[in-house]
Scaffold this active site. Sequence first.
Site, mmCIF file in Angstrom:
data_model
loop_
_atom_site.group_PDB
_atom_site.id
_atom_site.type_symbol
_atom_site.label_atom_id
_atom_site.label_comp_id
_atom_site.label_asym_id
_atom_site.label_seq_id
_atom_site.Cartn_x
_atom_site.Cartn_y
_atom_site.Cartn_z
ATOM 1 C CE LYS A 5 -4.305 1.317 2.275
ATOM 2 N NZ LYS A 5 -5.071 1.154 3.526
HETATM 3 O O1 G3P Z 1 -9.343 2.441 4.385
HETATM 4 C C1 G3P Z 1 -9.164 3.761 4.828
HETATM 5 C C2 G3P Z 1 -9.858 3.924 6.125
HETATM 6 O O2 G3P Z 1 -9.232 3.171 7.142
HETATM 7 C C3 G3P Z 1 -10.085 5.314 6.531
HETATM 8 O O3 G3P Z 1 -11.284 5.274 7.169
HETATM 9 O O4 G3P Z 1 -13.070 6.058 8.618
HETATM 10 O O5 G3P Z 1 -10.669 6.747 9.040
HETATM 11 O O6 G3P Z 1 -11.929 7.666 7.118
HETATM 12 P P1 G3P Z 1 -11.754 6.511 8.034
#
Ligand code: G3P
Length: 219
Positions: free
Chosen positions: A87
Site C-alpha cells: 500500500k
Molecule cells: O481504508 C481507509 C480507512 O481506514 C479510513 O477510514 O473512517 O478513518 O476515514 P476513516
Amino acid sequence: MKFFIDTANLAEIKEAYDLGVLDGVTTNPSLMAKENISGQENVINHYKAICDIVDGDISAEVIATDYEGMIAEGLALAALHPNIVVKIPMIKDGIKAIKYFSGKGIKTNCTLIFSAGQALLAAKAGATYVSPFVGRLDDISMDGMKLIEQIRLIFDNYGFETEILAASVRNPIHILKCAEVGSDVITAPLSAILALLNHPLTDSGLAKFLADHKKSAGL
Ligand code: G3P
C-alpha cells in the site's frame, strides 16, 4: 463486488472470514496503532497472522515517503506472503514506486485518493487497486460516491485493469451505493458489513415462524 475488511483487529478479521464473505483485508498505520501494534518485528508478525487467517489480498502500508525507502519497505512486505499488496500513498514518489512494483509483478494499492486525476495517475502507473476515501470526502461536504462514479467512468473508457477499492466506507448505505455505481471492491469495518444483515421484518418474520412451529408441534 469484493468485500475487504478495514481493520487490523484479528478477532474481527476472523469473524468476517468465518462468515464466508471476506475477500481480503486492508490495514493502515492508524489501524495498526489502534491495536497497539508497534515496532517492526511486531508489525511484520501481525501481517503474517492476518495472512494466516485470510486467503485473499492483504494490504500492508509502507511508512517511508521517499522512493528508495518505499521500494525497500515494499519489497520486504511483499516477501512476507504472496497475498501481500503493498500500500503506497498518492504522492509523486509513490507513483514512481507503483510503476516499479508493477514492473516486478508486485501488487499495489494506491491509498489516500481524493480525486479522479489521482486515480488516473495511479492506474497509468499500473496500480492493482486505487483507494478513494468515500467517508472522508463526505466529512468535508463533498460527495464521495460521485468520485467512485467518476473513476468508474474513466477506467471503463480506457479499459484500465486497476480495481476501484472504495475505502473510508463507514456504513451499509456506503456499501450499497458502491455496489450500485460499480466499485470493484469495498473495504469497511466489521460493523458496516454486519449491518447489511439487519431488517426488522426479518426478525419479526422469524419470530412468527418459530412461534407457529411451536404451536403446530404442540410444544
Ligand atoms: O481504508 C481507509 C480507512 O481506514 C479510513 O477510514 O473512517 O478513518 O476515514 P476513516
